[in-house]
Write an enzyme that holds these catalytic residues in place. Structure first.
Site, mmCIF file in Angstrom:
data_model
loop_
_atom_site.group_PDB
_atom_site.id
_atom_site.type_symbol
_atom_site.label_atom_id
_atom_site.label_comp_id
_atom_site.label_asym_id
_atom_site.label_seq_id
_atom_site.Cartn_x
_atom_site.Cartn_y
_atom_site.Cartn_z
ATOM 1 N N CYS A 1 -1.636 0.836 8.733
ATOM 2 C CA CYS A 1 -0.715 0.059 7.720
ATOM 3 C C CYS A 1 -1.503 -1.146 7.436
ATOM 4 C CB CYS A 1 0.716 0.355 8.052
ATOM 5 S SG CYS A 1 1.157 -0.492 9.175
ATOM 6 N N GLU B 1 0.811 -1.269 -0.004
ATOM 7 C CA GLU B 1 0.159 0.065 -0.106
ATOM 8 C C GLU B 1 0.756 1.260 -0.070
ATOM 9 O OE1 GLU B 1 -3.186 -2.003 3.278
ATOM 10 O OE2 GLU B 1 -2.195 0.081 3.596
ATOM 11 N N CYS C 1 3.244 8.332 1.687
ATOM 12 C CA CYS C 1 3.686 7.298 2.727
ATOM 13 C C CYS C 1 3.731 6.018 1.951
ATOM 14 C CB CYS C 1 2.698 7.047 3.847
ATOM 15 S SG CYS C 1 2.859 5.833 4.955
ATOM 16 N N CYS D 1 -0.520 -4.535 15.011
ATOM 17 C CA CYS D 1 -0.526 -3.710 13.615
ATOM 18 C C CYS D 1 -0.865 -5.027 12.838
ATOM 19 C CB CYS D 1 0.862 -3.398 13.337
ATOM 20 S SG CYS D 1 1.442 -3.350 11.651
ATOM 21 N N CYS E 1 5.698 -7.574 7.058
ATOM 22 C CA CYS E 1 6.800 -7.130 7.891
ATOM 23 C C CYS E 1 6.828 -8.233 8.856
ATOM 24 C CB CYS E 1 6.242 -6.072 8.611
ATOM 25 S SG CYS E 1 7.516 -5.112 9.732
ATOM 26 N N CYS F 1 4.693 -6.497 15.529
ATOM 27 C CA CYS F 1 3.855 -5.714 16.640
ATOM 28 C C CYS F 1 2.494 -6.229 16.661
ATOM 29 C CB CYS F 1 3.913 -4.245 16.105
ATOM 30 S SG CYS F 1 5.901 -3.592 15.930
HETATM 31 S S1 SF4 Z 1 3.932 -1.390 13.275
HETATM 32 FE FE1 SF4 Z 1 3.530 -2.923 11.895
HETATM 33 S S2 SF4 Z 1 4.755 -2.346 9.894
HETATM 34 FE FE2 SF4 Z 1 5.651 -1.266 11.489
HETATM 35 S S3 SF4 Z 1 7.483 -2.479 12.473
HETATM 36 FE FE3 SF4 Z 1 5.538 -3.146 13.602
HETATM 37 S S4 SF4 Z 1 4.754 -4.820 12.762
HETATM 38 FE FE4 SF4 Z 1 6.004 -3.818 10.921
#
Ligand code: SF4
Length: 397
Positions: free
Chosen positions: A389, A111, A148, A162, A155, A159
């Protein structure tokens, strides 16, 4: 799906996977000339291609009328392959926010978001504000066009709040795939397709999908293509670029040696190791103090203010004592060269995490300001279009 807390630095091998096609944007100017010459063409054709792609934002061979018709198609196929196809575009904020989901050559989805801000801003930070060394909470009059971008498909940093992190890492993007997201946005803006008239992209923030410093070489290559003067690159000011990280300490130190005057944004989200070990699992590798020390070394090398990103999550990390601790740590390590961006959490579907209460957010801001730490609450553009995101891409998988 990764197990809770599991970190992935190298994308899992996929059967039959190949690398993205080579693109002009993957190559430094000297490499472009050498590559063109290797195919038996005069080296100056590389400059012509660069002018079309980076200055005119053109990749259609029919529009390259200064290149002999007999070789246009071949050069375009060799150096300007289509790297990304838009599969969904959603706009909001009267058309000034545009989110695009791209399908890459191998089907991976990423994205990007284009945001145009007009005139005066007060109190709320915009994406890309970190690049501005003026006190962020003051009112200023200016227009800003920020893109962005994603640096990875998925990823590996996991986290738990997320959407992208929950899906795991698919693969690193190439430099060309990153640059294409910005060139596509630049075309829209130059073509007057974003309300406010024709303009130029002024800011790029590496805050889409992925951990930029986990795809270091491709991201640095992209930063150079974005900031190299036209026609070798897009000619965006280095001060307009923000590279975010969850805290990959060796990569922060390496970034400090690149001679790039870009803003570093550290996604801290908690000032204490006990909570951060859970919220940002990379903290099990590099602790809060190590990350802030690396940020201080970055400040010493670049004289750029560091942006501390802090997603405010209700009853998880928004307590007054954590605001006090955050302020103390920042004053001790970064002095006046830290700026906190508080991000009201945009909850992912089905998540137990949600945004802080307004009164808690206000108190968090007050306590940071009491310690002399500049703080803004981020403008949550795109909230109504799955703005966190990974949410939009996740919705069409
Ligand atoms: S917030 Fe999401 S995109 Fe950003 S580093 Fe953590 S897991 Fe990865």
């Amino acid at each position: 799906m990764p197990a809770p807390g599991e970190l992935t630095f190298t994308a899992p091998r996929r059967a039959g996977a190949t690398r993205p096609p080579r693109h002009l944007a993957d190559l430094a100017p000297s490499e472009r000339r050498a590559a063109v010459a290797d195919l038996g063409h005069p080296a100056f054709r590389a400059n012509q291609l660069s002018t079309h792609y980076f200055a005119r934002l053109v990749d259609d061979p029919d529009q390259m009328t200064d290149v002999p018709a007999a070789v246009r198609a071949e050069l375009a196929a060799q150096f300007l392959p289509r790297l990304a196809t838009p599969v969904r575009e959603i706009t909001c904020d009267d058309g000034t926010t545009r989110k695009t989901v791209w399908r890459l050559f191998d089907g991976a989805l990423v994205e990007s978001v284009l945001m145009r801000y007009f005139g005066a801003v007060s109190g709320h930070a915009e994406l890309g504000d970190e690049a501005d060394d003026a006190p962020a909470a003051t009112t200023r009059g200016r227009d800003r066009i920020t893109v962005c971008v994603s640096s990875q498909a998925g990823c590996g940093m996991n986290c738990p709040f997320c959407a992208t992190g929950q899906a795991g890492l698919t693969r690193n993007l190439s430099t060309g795939e990153i640059v294409e997201q910005i060139v596509a946005a630049a075309r829209l803006v130059a073509g007057g397709e974003v309300p406010g008239g024709a303009g130029r992209v002024s800011n790029v923030v590496f805050m889409g999908m992925g951990e930029p410093l986990a795809n270091y070489n491709a991201v640095i290559g992209a930063v150079r293509r974005l900031t190299d003067p036209s026609p070798h690159g897009l000619g965006i000011s280095q001060r307009g670029i923000t590279v975010s990280t969850v805290g990959l300490v060796p990569a922060i130190d390496k970034l400090a040696t690149e001679g790039l005057n870009v803003t570093l944004a550290v996604s801290l989200h908690a000032p204490d190791d006990e909570l951060r070990d859970t919220l940002v699992p990379i903290n099990t590798r590099w602790k809060v103090a190590e990350v802030l020390d690396a940020a201080a070394r970055y400040v010493a090398a670049t004289k750029r203010r560091v942006s501390i990103e802090y997603a405010l999550i209700r009853d998880i990390n928004d307590q007054a004592w954590r605001a006090d601790l955050l302020g103390q740590l920042l004053r001790a390590t970064l002095g006046h060269l830290a700026h906190v961006n508080l991000i009201p959490l945009n909850p992912t579907p089905g998540s137990k995490w949600t945004a802080s209460r307004a009164k808690d957010e206000k108190e968090f801001v007050r306590r940071l300001e009491n310690q002399g730490v500049p703080v803004t609450v981020r403008d949550t553009r795109g909230r109504e279009i799955d703005g966190a995101c990974g949410q939009l891409a996740a919705s069409i998988r």
